[in-house]
Design a protein around this motif. Structure first.
Motif, short mmCIF file in Angstrom:
data_model
loop_
_atom_site.label_atom_id
_atom_site.label_comp_id
_atom_site.label_asym_id
_atom_site.label_seq_id
_atom_site.Cartn_x
_atom_site.Cartn_y
_atom_site.Cartn_z
N ALA A 1 0.77 -1.26 0.00
CA ALA A 1 -0.06 0.10 -0.01
C ALA A 1 0.76 1.22 0.09
O ALA A 1 0.52 2.27 -0.60
N LEU A 2 2.01 1.34 0.78
CA LEU A 2 2.88 2.50 0.95
C LEU A 2 3.37 2.73 -0.52
O LEU A 2 3.53 3.74 -1.06
N LEU A 3 3.82 1.63 -0.99
CA LEU A 3 4.49 1.73 -2.54
C LEU A 3 3.59 2.28 -3.51
O LEU A 3 3.94 2.88 -4.35
N VAL B 1 4.89 5.73 -4.78
CA VAL B 1 5.57 5.28 -5.96
C VAL B 1 4.76 5.20 -7.31
O VAL B 1 4.74 5.95 -8.21
N HIS B 2 3.84 4.10 -7.20
CA HIS B 2 3.02 3.64 -8.25
C HIS B 2 2.26 4.81 -8.93
O HIS B 2 2.32 5.47 -9.99
N HIS B 3 1.42 5.53 -8.01
CA HIS B 3 0.37 6.52 -8.11
C HIS B 3 1.23 7.96 -8.93
O HIS B 3 0.63 8.25 -9.95
N ALA C 1 4.71 1.51 -16.10
CA ALA C 1 5.87 2.14 -15.56
C ALA C 1 5.68 2.50 -14.05
O ALA C 1 6.74 2.39 -13.09
N GLY C 2 4.53 2.67 -13.51
CA GLY C 2 4.44 2.79 -12.12
C GLY C 2 4.73 1.27 -11.46
O GLY C 2 5.22 1.40 -10.36
N MET C 3 4.31 0.37 -12.01
CA MET C 3 4.40 -0.96 -11.54
C MET C 3 6.08 -1.09 -11.08
O MET C 3 6.70 -1.69 -10.15
N LEU C 4 6.44 -0.96 -12.47
CA LEU C 4 7.88 -1.07 -12.54
C LEU C 4 8.89 -0.48 -11.60
O LEU C 4 9.75 -0.77 -10.98
N ALA C 5 8.38 0.95 -11.41
CA ALA C 5 9.04 1.86 -10.37
C ALA C 5 8.98 1.53 -9.06
O ALA C 5 9.80 1.37 -8.35
N ALA C 6 7.84 0.88 -8.76
CA ALA C 6 7.54 0.64 -7.28
C ALA C 6 8.47 -0.67 -6.97
O ALA C 6 8.87 -0.71 -5.83
N PHE C 7 8.53 -1.67 -7.96
CA PHE C 7 9.34 -2.81 -7.72
C PHE C 7 10.80 -2.40 -7.54
O PHE C 7 11.67 -2.82 -6.57
N VAL C 8 11.44 -1.46 -8.33
CA VAL C 8 12.60 -0.93 -8.44
C VAL C 8 12.82 -0.16 -6.96
O VAL C 8 13.96 -0.50 -6.26
N VAL C 9 11.99 0.62 -6.53
CA VAL C 9 12.04 1.19 -5.26
C VAL C 9 11.95 0.15 -4.18
O VAL C 9 12.74 0.41 -3.18
N SER C 10 11.28 -0.83 -4.21
CA SER C 10 11.22 -1.92 -3.20
C SER C 10 12.53 -2.54 -3.23
O SER C 10 13.27 -2.91 -2.03
N GLY C 11 13.26 -2.90 -4.35
CA GLY C 11 14.58 -3.43 -4.44
C GLY C 11 15.61 -2.64 -3.60
O GLY C 11 16.28 -2.92 -2.91
N LEU C 12 15.74 -1.20 -3.84
CA LEU C 12 16.66 -0.41 -3.12
C LEU C 12 16.41 -0.24 -1.80
O LEU C 12 17.42 -0.24 -0.98
#
Length: 349
Positions: free
Chosen positions: A207-209, A213-215, A230-241
Motif C-alpha cells: 500500500a505504501l509503495l 511510487v506507483h500512483h 511504468a508505475g508498477m516497475l518503478a514500485a518494484f525498483v524502489v522496493s529493491g532499493l
C-alpha cells in the motif's frame, strides 16, 4: 536480547516518540508541501541511525524496517497531506501508525470481500511451532543440500515476518482500538506474481509503495497502460532499493545490487503478466498449475539473487544463532513455569 539491547530499545522508543511528537506538532502548524517537508527533514535524517543502536541482528533489522522504510515513507506522504497519518490522532496512536507497518481498514469496505484481519491465537501458535521446528533442523545444516537449506530459510523468513508483523498489528490495534488490514493473505496460494506481491505479501508495504511510487509515476505519464506499467516497475525498483538498505542493516555491509536486480526482474515479469492478461483470448494456466509455477519462480530467483547478500557474509549464521537462543529461552521458561505449577499443585495436595 542482551541487556545492552534492552537499554537501546528503551532509548530508541523514547527517541521515536519524541520525533513523532515533534512531527505531529509541526503538521498542525504548517501547510502541506515544502514547509512540512522542511520541518520533517531533521526527523528523516535521524531515523536511519536509530537501528544501529542494536547489536543483535533481529532488533536492528526489524527496527530498520519499521523506522527507515515504513516511518520515512509515511512521513513523506504526510508532508503532502496524504497517507494514514493525521495530526488529530492522539500521540500514542500517531506513533503507532507512523512506525508500525499497519493499515487502517476502510470502514466503507464490504466486510465480506475483505481478507481476514491478522492472525488468530491458533494460527500464531502453529506458525511459532513450525518456526521452532525449522530452527531445530538447523543443527543439521552442514549435512543439508544447499537448496533444501535455502528453502528452510524461505519458510523461516515468511513465518518470522508473519509473526513479527502480526505482533506489531496487535500492539497498534490495542492502541488505536480500530480494525486493521491484514499484513499477509496466504501468499502460498498466489496464482501470479501480481497476486503474490500486490494482494498477498506484506500488504501494508504494498500500500505504501502504491501511494509513494506507483500512483505518482502513473499520474506523471498520464495514466493508461504505459503509465500503469511504468508505475508498477518503478514500485518494484524502489522496493529493491529499500531491500538493499534493509540488507545493509542485517549485514552491516554496503549494498550489492542483487536485491534490486531481484525486484526489477519480478517487476518486469509482473508487467509482462499484465500485458498478457490484457489479451482476453490468450491462454492462461489453471490455478492448480499457476500457483506452484509462481512459488517456484519466487524461490528460484530468490536462491540466486535474494539470499546471497545475506548468506555470503555469514549473516544467516547469526540469524540461526539468535533464533536458537530464543527457542532455548522459551523452552527453559516453559519448563520452569510447568515445574513451578507442579510444585504449587503438589504442595496444595
Amino acid at each position: 536480547m542482551a541487556g545492552g539491547d534492552l537499554r537501546s530499545l528503551a532509548a530508541v522508543a523514547t527517541a521515536v516518540t519524541a520525533c513523532m511528537g515533534y512531527v505531529r506538532f509541526a503538521t498542525r502548524r504548517l501547510c502541506p508541501g515544502l514547509p512540512r517537508l522542511a520541518a520533517f527533514l531533521p526527523v528523516l535524517a535521524v531515523l536511519p541511525f536509530l537501528p544501529l543502536a542494536f547489536r543483535a541482528l533481529h532488533p536492528r533489522s526489524i527496527s530498520g524496517f519499521f523506522l527507515v522504510w515504513v516511518a520515512e515513507f509515511k512521513l513523506l506522504l504526510l508532508a503532502s497531506d496524504q497517507g494514514p497519518l493525521h495530526p488529530s490522532l492522539p500521540i500514542p496512536s500517531f506513533v503507532a501508525v507512523a512506525t508500525f507497518p499497519v493499515t487502517l481498514r476502510d470502514p466503507n469496505r464490504n466486510p465480506k470481500s475483505a481478507p481476514r484481519s491478522g492472525l488468530g491465537l491458533v494460527a500464531s501458535a502453529v506458525m511459532a511451532a513450525l518456526l521452532a521446528v525449522i530452527v531445530s533442523l538447523y543443527r543439521y545444516k552442514e549435512r543439508m543440500n544447499e537448496y533444501v537449506l535455502l528453502t528452510l530459510y524461505s519458510l523461516h523468513m515468511y513465518l518470522m515476518l508473519e509473526l513479527v508483523l502480526a505482533a506489531a498489528a496487535a500492539a497498534a490495534r490495542a492502541l488505536l482500538g480500530v480494525d486493521l488490514e491484514p499484513q499477509f493473505d496466504r501468499p502460498y496460494l498466489s496464482a501470479s506474481l501480481r497476486d503474490f506481491w500486490g494482494r498477498r505479501w506484506n500488504l501494508s508495504v504494498s500500500a505504501l509503495l502504491r501511494q509513494c511510487v506507483h500512483h505518482p509515476v502513473r499520474a506523471r505519464l498520464g495514466g493508461g497502460p504505459l503509465g500503469a506499467a511504468a508505475g508498477m516497475l518503478a514500485a518494484f525498483v524502489v522496493s529493491g532499493l529499500m531491500h538493499e538498505v534493509m540488507f545493509s542493516y542485517v549485514t552491516l555491509r554496503p549494498p550489492t545490487g542483487e536485491a534490486t536486480a531481484f525486484f526489477a526482474l519480478h517487476g518486469a515479469c509482473a508487467v509482462a503478466e499484465g500485458w498478457w492478461a490484457a489479451h482476453r483470448g490468450w491462454p492462461r494456466p489453471p490455478r492448480v498449475v499457476a500457483t506452484p509455477l509462481t512459488l517456484a519462480f519466487v524461490l528460484a530467483t530468490g536462491f540466486c539473487l535474494f539470499f546471497p547478500p545475506i548468506t555470503r557474509p555469514g549473516a544467516d549464521k547469526q540469524v540461526v544463532a539468535e533464533c536458537e537462543a530464543m527457542v532455548a529461552f522459551v523452552r527453559d521458561a516453559a519448563g520452569w513455569a510447568v515445574g513451578s505449577a507442579r510444585s504449587v499443585l503438589s504442595g496444595r495436595s
